[in-house]
Motif scaffolding. Sequence first.
Motif, PDB file in Angstrom:
ATOM      1  N   GLU A   1      -1.283 -17.457  -9.687  1.00 17.20           N
ATOM      2  CA  GLU A   1      -1.680 -18.244  -8.590  1.00 17.20           C
ATOM      3  C   GLU A   1      -1.034 -17.887  -7.184  1.00 17.20           C
ATOM      4  O   GLU A   1      -1.808 -17.633  -6.001  1.00 17.20           O
ATOM      5  N   ALA A   2       0.196 -17.768  -7.051  1.00 13.43           N
ATOM      6  CA  ALA A   2       0.931 -17.483  -5.985  1.00 13.43           C
ATOM      7  C   ALA A   2       0.600 -16.097  -5.239  1.00 13.43           C
ATOM      8  O   ALA A   2       0.598 -15.682  -4.228  1.00 13.43           O
ATOM      9  N   LEU A   3       0.098 -15.291  -6.142  1.00 11.18           N
ATOM     10  CA  LEU A   3      -0.234 -13.784  -5.902  1.00 11.18           C
ATOM     11  C   LEU A   3      -1.758 -13.657  -5.287  1.00 11.18           C
ATOM     12  O   LEU A   3      -2.188 -12.704  -4.858  1.00 11.18           O
ATOM     13  N   ALA A   4      -2.501 -14.532  -5.923  1.00 10.12           N
ATOM     14  CA  ALA A   4      -4.046 -14.329  -5.612  1.00 10.12           C
ATOM     15  C   ALA A   4      -4.419 -14.670  -4.348  1.00 10.12           C
ATOM     16  O   ALA A   4      -5.137 -13.899  -3.513  1.00 10.12           O
ATOM     17  N   TRP A   5      -3.787 -15.939  -3.758  1.00  8.98           N
ATOM     18  CA  TRP A   5      -4.341 -16.185  -2.416  1.00  8.98           C
ATOM     19  C   TRP A   5      -4.173 -15.322  -1.222  1.00  8.98           C
ATOM     20  O   TRP A   5      -4.818 -14.811  -0.386  1.00  8.98           O
ATOM     21  N   PRO A   6      -2.718 -14.783  -1.233  1.00  5.50           N
ATOM     22  CA  PRO A   6      -2.298 -13.802  -0.060  1.00  5.50           C
ATOM     23  C   PRO A   6      -3.437 -12.631  -0.083  1.00  5.50           C
ATOM     24  O   PRO A   6      -3.677 -11.990   0.726  1.00  5.50           O
ATOM     25  N   GLY A   7      -3.785 -12.093  -1.521  1.00  6.34           N
ATOM     26  CA  GLY A   7      -4.593 -11.078  -1.578  1.00  6.34           C
ATOM     27  C   GLY A   7      -6.114 -11.191  -0.989  1.00  6.34           C
ATOM     28  O   GLY A   7      -6.753 -10.289  -0.263  1.00  6.34           O
ATOM     29  N   GLU A   8      -6.461 -12.463  -1.268  1.00  6.79           N
ATOM     30  CA  GLU A   8      -7.769 -12.837  -0.697  1.00  6.79           C
ATOM     31  C   GLU A   8      -7.858 -12.836   0.688  1.00  6.79           C
ATOM     32  O   GLU A   8      -8.791 -12.179   1.371  1.00  6.79           O
ATOM     33  N   LEU A   9      -6.758 -13.290   1.201  1.00  5.63           N
ATOM     34  CA  LEU A   9      -6.514 -13.595   2.700  1.00  5.63           C
ATOM     35  C   LEU A   9      -6.716 -12.026   3.415  1.00  5.63           C
ATOM     36  O   LEU A   9      -7.201 -11.745   4.399  1.00  5.63           O
ATOM     37  N   VAL A  10      -5.533 -11.147   2.807  1.00  3.78           N
ATOM     38  CA  VAL A  10      -5.573  -9.899   3.453  1.00  3.78           C
ATOM     39  C   VAL A  10      -6.662  -8.932   3.201  1.00  3.78           C
ATOM     40  O   VAL A  10      -7.123  -8.261   4.394  1.00  3.78           O
ATOM     41  N   GLU A  11      -7.523  -8.948   2.141  1.00  2.22           N
ATOM     42  CA  GLU A  11      -8.537  -8.203   1.910  1.00  2.22           C
ATOM     43  C   GLU A  11      -9.705  -8.705   2.821  1.00  2.22           C
ATOM     44  O   GLU A  11     -10.569  -8.032   3.247  1.00  2.22           O
ATOM     45  N   ARG A  12      -9.871  -9.934   2.808  1.00  2.00           N
ATOM     46  CA  ARG A  12     -10.861 -10.329   3.729  1.00  2.00           C
ATOM     47  C   ARG A  12     -10.960 -10.036   5.087  1.00  2.00           C
ATOM     48  O   ARG A  12     -11.789  -9.781   5.884  1.00  2.00           O
ATOM     49  N   CYS A  13      -9.536  -9.520   5.525  1.00  4.10           N
ATOM     50  CA  CYS A  13      -9.527  -9.167   6.899  1.00  4.10           C
ATOM     51  C   CYS A  13      -9.276  -7.726   7.064  1.00  4.10           C
ATOM     52  O   CYS A  13      -9.142  -6.892   8.179  1.00  4.10           O
ATOM     53  N   GLY A  14      -9.732  -7.063   5.925  1.00  8.81           N
ATOM     54  CA  GLY A  14      -9.808  -5.568   6.076  1.00  8.81           C
ATOM     55  C   GLY A  14      -8.556  -4.674   5.854  1.00  8.81           C
ATOM     56  O   GLY A  14      -8.749  -3.486   5.959  1.00  8.81           O
ATOM     57  N   TRP A  15      -7.648  -5.332   5.400  1.00  5.54           N
ATOM     58  CA  TRP A  15      -6.478  -4.870   4.943  1.00  5.54           C
ATOM     59  C   TRP A  15      -6.421  -4.542   3.547  1.00  5.54           C
ATOM     60  O   TRP A  15      -7.278  -5.122   2.819  1.00  5.54           O
ATOM     61  N   GLU A  16      -5.500  -3.545   3.066  1.00  5.37           N
ATOM     62  CA  GLU A  16      -5.280  -3.500   1.578  1.00  5.37           C
ATOM     63  C   GLU A  16      -4.174  -4.420   1.195  1.00  5.37           C
ATOM     64  O   GLU A  16      -3.231  -4.829   1.856  1.00  5.37           O
ATOM     65  N   TYR A  17      -4.263  -4.833  -0.097  1.00  4.93           N
ATOM     66  CA  TYR A  17      -3.251  -5.365  -0.809  1.00  4.93           C
ATOM     67  C   TYR A  17      -2.599  -4.961  -2.061  1.00  4.93           C
ATOM     68  O   TYR A  17      -3.679  -4.458  -2.845  1.00  4.93           O
ATOM     69  N   GLU A  18      -1.411  -4.837  -2.297  1.00  6.74           N
ATOM     70  CA  GLU A  18      -0.839  -4.503  -3.552  1.00  6.74           C
ATOM     71  C   GLU A  18       0.244  -5.266  -4.072  1.00  6.74           C
ATOM     72  O   GLU A  18       1.201  -5.668  -3.398  1.00  6.74           O
ATOM     73  N   VAL A  19      -0.192  -5.473  -5.285  1.00  6.46           N
ATOM     74  CA  VAL A  19       0.879  -6.102  -6.195  1.00  6.46           C
ATOM     75  C   VAL A  19       1.649  -4.948  -6.978  1.00  6.46           C
ATOM     76  O   VAL A  19       0.751  -4.464  -7.985  1.00  6.46           O
ATOM     77  N   TRP A  20       2.965  -4.634  -6.695  1.00  6.93           N
ATOM     78  CA  TRP A  20       3.604  -3.510  -7.432  1.00  6.93           C
ATOM     79  C   TRP A  20       4.484  -3.936  -8.402  1.00  6.93           C
ATOM     80  O   TRP A  20       5.510  -4.749  -8.057  1.00  6.93           O
ATOM     81  N   SER A  21       4.532  -3.422  -9.566  1.00  7.05           N
ATOM     82  CA  SER A  21       5.274  -3.693 -10.615  1.00  7.05           C
ATOM     83  C   SER A  21       6.138  -2.612 -11.084  1.00  7.05           C
ATOM     84  O   SER A  21       7.011  -2.671 -12.036  1.00  7.05           O
ATOM     85  N   GLY A  22       6.132  -1.446 -10.536  1.00  2.13           N
ATOM     86  CA  GLY A  22       7.078  -0.121 -11.175  1.00  2.13           C
ATOM     87  C   GLY A  22       6.295   1.074 -11.017  1.00  2.13           C
ATOM     88  O   GLY A  22       5.200   1.104 -10.752  1.00  2.13           O
ATOM     89  N   ALA A  23       6.950   2.086 -11.241  1.00  2.00           N
ATOM     90  CA  ALA A  23       6.407   3.414 -11.418  1.00  2.00           C
ATOM     91  C   ALA A  23       6.969   4.258 -12.217  1.00  2.00           C
ATOM     92  O   ALA A  23       7.757   3.675 -13.269  1.00  2.00           O
ATOM     93  N   ASP A  24       6.267   5.416 -12.776  1.00  2.00           N
ATOM     94  CA  ASP A  24       7.086   6.255 -13.806  1.00  2.00           C
ATOM     95  C   ASP A  24       8.549   6.583 -13.397  1.00  2.00           C
ATOM     96  O   ASP A  24       8.641   6.897 -12.377  1.00  2.00           O
TER      97      ASP A  24
END
Length: 250
Positions: free
Chosen positions: A143-166
Amino acid sequence: MAVHSMSRVGDEGEVPSASIRYVDDSVRTVPFSVLRLADFADSVPWRQFRSVRGQRHYSGTYMSATTAGPVVHESRLELARLLLADFDPAVRGIYGQPCRLMARIGDRVRRHVPDFLLVMRSGTARVVIAKSADRLGEPKVSEALAWPGELVERCGWEYEVWSGADPVVLANVRFLAAYRRPGVVPEEDVRAAWQSVRDGDELAVAERRLAGGRPAHEVRPALMALLWSGRLVTDLSRPISGDSVLRRCA
């Protein structure tokens, strides 16, 4: 989950917004619908913190080659994402804890401080939140991660939740980051390495040619600096070694 648009001017959170702190310690709150990258000029991280003995979080500052200055982080996961952003040629700007987002979600006013704002060479921006993979399934976290993504993407910016890499890629980038700052390797050594290396060389072959009879470790830093800068590339999904194949990119 809906991020509410303006309904009652003056009510906290009714207009989704970003609050930005500046070097003079002033704070400006900007409706997210009109937020621009220029609003972050002369800004500082939203939260101030310091490292203390025994603290649970791994906070600190990283000296970024992209920004030629410090960028804050509050965990090892954030530091890992910061390393990859600094290495990424598509990124031209990095802000740590760039602002505080605020919006009314249902009957609650919600606030969140993103971990990073990446300014992309394409002209867009990417808001990044680093969160460990084992927590993504928790309802409160989702829930805490969902609303910032909706807000950011609505304004044409990209949104990324990052959990790690190779982990191999990350280990290679962490190793190359030691050569990221100007002056760590003399510029004349970097120029000599660039003139010597041939497209398709294995690293060990390039080192022997450049060394000219000297120990290979004496010339290796110049080749590593070229890999960090992106003028040379290699397969980072494998540990960097003598048989790593080098490709010229500039």
